[in-house]
Write an enzyme that holds these catalytic residues in place. Structure first.
Site, PDB file in Angstrom:
ATOM      1  N   HIS A  41      76.181  29.764 -19.597  1.00  0.00           N
ATOM      2  CA  HIS A  41      75.549  28.473 -19.317  1.00  0.00           C
ATOM      3  C   HIS A  41      75.573  28.242 -17.811  1.00  0.00           C
ATOM      4  O   HIS A  41      76.527  28.637 -17.140  1.00  0.00           O
ATOM      5  CB  HIS A  41      76.337  27.365 -20.036  1.00  0.00           C
TER       6      HIS A  41
ATOM      7  N   GLU B 195      73.545  31.296 -25.891  1.00  0.00           N
ATOM      8  CA  GLU B 195      73.292  30.332 -24.833  1.00  0.00           C
ATOM      9  C   GLU B 195      72.409  30.907 -23.723  1.00  0.00           C
ATOM     10  O   GLU B 195      72.687  31.993 -23.198  1.00  0.00           O
ATOM     11  CB  GLU B 195      74.633  29.840 -24.262  1.00  0.00           C
TER      12      GLU B 195
ATOM     13  N   ASP C 144      68.791  30.260 -27.251  1.00  0.00           N
ATOM     14  CA  ASP C 144      68.499  28.846 -27.546  1.00  0.00           C
ATOM     15  C   ASP C 144      67.397  28.251 -26.679  1.00  0.00           C
ATOM     16  O   ASP C 144      66.612  27.430 -27.139  1.00  0.00           O
ATOM     17  CB  ASP C 144      69.773  27.990 -27.532  1.00  0.00           C
ATOM     18  N   HIS C 145      67.327  28.667 -25.416  1.00  0.00           N
ATOM     19  CA  HIS C 145      66.318  28.129 -24.493  1.00  0.00           C
ATOM     20  C   HIS C 145      66.406  28.937 -23.207  1.00  0.00           C
ATOM     21  O   HIS C 145      67.254  29.816 -23.087  1.00  0.00           O
ATOM     22  CB  HIS C 145      66.551  26.640 -24.206  1.00  0.00           C
TER      23      HIS C 145
ATOM     24  N   THR D 291      69.989  22.922 -26.091  1.00  0.00           N
ATOM     25  CA  THR D 291      70.672  23.516 -27.250  1.00  0.00           C
ATOM     26  C   THR D 291      70.462  22.679 -28.506  1.00  0.00           C
ATOM     27  O   THR D 291      70.193  23.204 -29.591  1.00  0.00           O
ATOM     28  CB  THR D 291      72.189  23.628 -27.008  1.00  0.00           C
TER      29      THR D 291
HETATM   30  C1  GP9 Z   1      77.029  22.082 -25.071  1.00  0.00           C
HETATM   31  C2  GP9 Z   1      76.238  23.321 -25.152  1.00  0.00           C
HETATM   32  C3  GP9 Z   1      75.296  23.440 -23.992  1.00  0.00           C
HETATM   33  O1  GP9 Z   1      77.883  21.882 -26.130  1.00  0.00           O
HETATM   34  O2  GP9 Z   1      75.610  23.451 -26.358  1.00  0.00           O
HETATM   35  O3  GP9 Z   1      74.233  22.608 -24.120  1.00  0.00           O
HETATM   36  P1  GP9 Z   1      72.933  22.781 -23.230  1.00  0.00           P
HETATM   37  O4  GP9 Z   1      73.228  22.232 -21.868  1.00  0.00           O
HETATM   38  O5  GP9 Z   1      72.623  24.236 -23.153  1.00  0.00           O
HETATM   39  O6  GP9 Z   1      71.890  22.025 -23.940  1.00  0.00           O
HETATM   40 MN    MN Z   2      72.117  25.787 -24.448  1.00  0.00          MN
END
Ligand code: GP9
Ligand code: MN
Length: 633
Positions: free
Chosen positions: A412, A253, A471-472, A297
């Protein structure tokens, strides 16, 4: 005698109040780059035509009361729309688009992030409503019940239309083809205004719905030609290197590359991942980029599974969750794998429960599969250490070989941790977000180290291949000041583009094959790269990425916003830079790639919007053109 105000005073006050408020909000709530006086002028006038028209509709009402009611209702609706955009922007650094409005099941989950992004002072977003209400109550209007003459109305709307066309004309000069190509939302808001932008968005979205209905298999011909001509054959040395092993893919994340092999006030931020960067069993991709858009994500998942890009507006997981796809999971189902996703969040988040069915993922271990309580949770839910521990436990019961995709969550926004998990101090910039980020990344790094140990302990390690990617981005451009303090340089659009690099590791225990791979590559390449390592051919797959190990892999990473990175150039913020020096160069240097990027993103969108994979037989590689009418039903 008390002074009376002209008949249309309330209308004029409403227009001016909302206009000034909107312009103020542009400057205070959105970070829009204004480069010249012309852009500033367009930004200033862009709310006007829309406001003249929507408030002006009140002129059709016969009584003053009805006219005032219309004006108040409009001002409330517009304030809500603008405020919603401002709050949304705090999360995503982007403007709301219609599909995200349908993602209502997400709104409940935003939890701590939402609370951290709404302030009492937000009441100022409704200043114009207050002014209008006060004006209606206190101003004495002359000739109250006068019915408005048709000629007056006509003159009024002609003037409104003239201002609209002036606005569009200036926008066209400033940004040619804006309406046909959209570019990005910020540019649309900057040029059309936030309200007109929403009308435009509604138009575009309805068009894409119509696109599916109208699409047929013949549209795949051109896409297929493009895919086949860019196909990259597997590298003999790596093809099948991890054959028959379990595949474990970890989505890390919000992890960006800048924290790797770097320290924060003397503390190593990612000691475990750093050790993997020169591990004998690990391929470390040091020039790897995320390619996600608004779907964050979920876009990264989409890229991994399909080797197609997410959409420019909204999250494809929501807008096209019922399309036909031929995912990596589907390929591995056919190879006898038990395919699953593990993520301790509600199954409806990002519409995963629906989308995973379309992706043919056999099982989703969502939050219900985990033991979650107050002690083992923080921020968005189950902490990464217990999440990964419990996931390994679940894996021990899985039939093998399995393909498990794990999505971590602790790192996150807003990056909060329990004290016991703070392994290093916070950073000391003006951004709490960046300050906490380092701590939270440090925790993630620890969780991954424990994860590897657990896999070893449970006997799953030796027979698996572990792929891990960021992921980003975690730190948005809102934190540029703090970032430039940390990195010791100014954050130009060039630097921002380079900061979209995320770590990627492919760890193949006991292979001895590890090395640093500096090839420029991105998430779109994960699927072919992984499948080839598992010894699965992809020469019939409708994918836009390529095996990074392949001789034919091209160093060209496209951002969802149309920017890109090649060995020589970085194209960002509509400017062409030399890669390495960051020096601005003539846009001509980038032009071929600009066209390619537009073409490739266009093909991806075409597949998604037309739901074209329903016309594609993955087994034979045949386009189902004749059966179009049957399948479309
Ligand atoms: C939510 C998690 C976070 O289930 O994958 O999502 P994001 O805000 O990073 O897109
Ligand atoms: Mn994410």
């Amino acid at each position: 005698m008390k002074k009376t105000w002209p008949t249309h005073s309330i209308l004029v006050i409403a227009i001016v109040a909302t206009w000034i408020k909107t312009y103020t909000v542009y400057h205070t709530s959105f970070d829009m780059k204004i480069e010249n006086i012309m852009q500033q002028f367009i930004l200033f006038i862009n709310p006007l035509s829309f406001l003249l028209i929507v408030y002006g509709i009140s002129l059709f009402y016969k009584s003053t009361k009805a006219r005032n009611r219309h004006i108040v209702v409009v001002s409330v609706i517009l304030s809500i729309v603008l405020y919603a955009n401002a709050v949304f922007y705090r999360f995503f650094t982007d403007f709301i688009t219609i599909p995200v409005l349908f993602q209502t099941s997400n709104f409940g989950d935003l939890g701590s992030s939402a609370a951290a992004s709404i302030f009492l002072t937000d009441i100022f977003y409704f200043t114009d409503v207050a002014i209008i209400l006060i004006a209606i109550k206190w101003l004495k209007i002359g000739e109250k019940s006068k019915v408005i003459k048709a000629s007056t109305r006509r003159a009024y709307f002609v003037l409104s239309a003239a201002i609209l066309f002036l606005n569009l004309g200036l926008a066209e000069i400033e940004r040619p083809q804006l309406l046909t190509r959209s570019f990005d939302r910020e540019m649309l808001v900057k040029n059309l205004g936030s309200y007109n932008y929403h009308l435009y968005d509604i138009f575009i979205q309805s068009k894409s719905h119509a696109q599916r209905a109208l699409a047929d298999g013949s549209e795949l011909v051109e896409v297929n030609n493009y895919v086949r001509s860019n196909q990259a054959d597997p590298n003999e040395k790596t093809f099948g290197l991890a054959e028959d092993r379990n595949l474990i893919v970890v989505s890390m994340e919000s992890l960006q590359s800048f924290v790797l092999n770097n320290d924060m006030n003397g503390h190593e931020v990612t000691p475990f991942l750093n050790s993997l960067t020169n591990d004998k069993d690990t391929f470390y991709f040091s020039n790897f980029y995320h390619q996600t858009g608004l779907g964050k994500t979920s876009d990264s998942e989409f890229l991994v599974e399909n080797s197609l890009y997410g959409l420019g507006g909204g999250a494809v997981f929501f807008t096209h969750g019922e399309n036909t796809f031929h995912s990596m999971a589907e390929r591995l189902n056919d190879e006898g794998y038990f395919t699953n996703v593990m993520h301790a969040n509600k199954k409806s988040f990002w519409n995963r429960d629906m989308m995973y069915q379309s992706l043919n993922i056999q099982k989703f271990y969502d939050v219900m599969s985990y033991d979650v309580n107050d002690d083992n949770s923080v921020n968005w839910g189950l902490k990464d250490i217990p999440f990964l521990e419990q996931s390994v436990d679940l894996m021990t019961d899985m039939p093998q070989p399995f393909y498990s995709r794990l999505i971590t969550l602790t790192n996150h926004h807003p990056f909060t941790l329990d004290e016991e998990d703070m392994l290093i101090l916070e950073y000391d910039s003006n951004s709490g977000t960046l300050n906490r980020y380092f701590q939270s990344v440090r925790y993630m790094d620890e969780s991954l180290k424990i994860f590897f140990d657990d896999l070893k302990e449970k006997g799953l390690y030796d027979n698996s291949i572990i792929v891990m990617y960021g992921d980003h981005y975690g730190i948005s451009e809102n934190h540029n000041t703090a970032m430039s303090q940390y990195l010791g340089k100014e954050i130009t659009p060039y630097e921002s583009a380079k900061l979209q690099s995320v770590p990627m590791f492919i760890h193949i225990p006991n292979s001895g094959a590890g090395e640093e791979v500096s090839e420029i590559s991105g998430q779109i390449d994960l699927r072919p790269t992984i499948l080839h390592l598992l010894g699965v051919e992809t020469n019939k797959d409708m994918q836009l990425g390529a095996d990074i190990f392949s001789e034919d892999h091209e160093e060209f990473v496209i951002n969802r916003n149309g920017g890109f990175i090649t060995e020589d150039y970085v194209y960002a913020g509509n400017t062409c830079y030399e890669n390495g020096s960051g020096i601005e160069v003539d846009v001509e240097n980038c032009q071929t790639y600009i066209d390619r990027a537009t073409q490739e993103l266009g093909y991806s969108d075409k597949i998604i919007n037309g739901d074209l994979l329903r016309f594609y037989d993955l087994k034979t590689g045949n386009l189902l053109i004749d059966e179009t009418k049957e399948s479309a039903k």
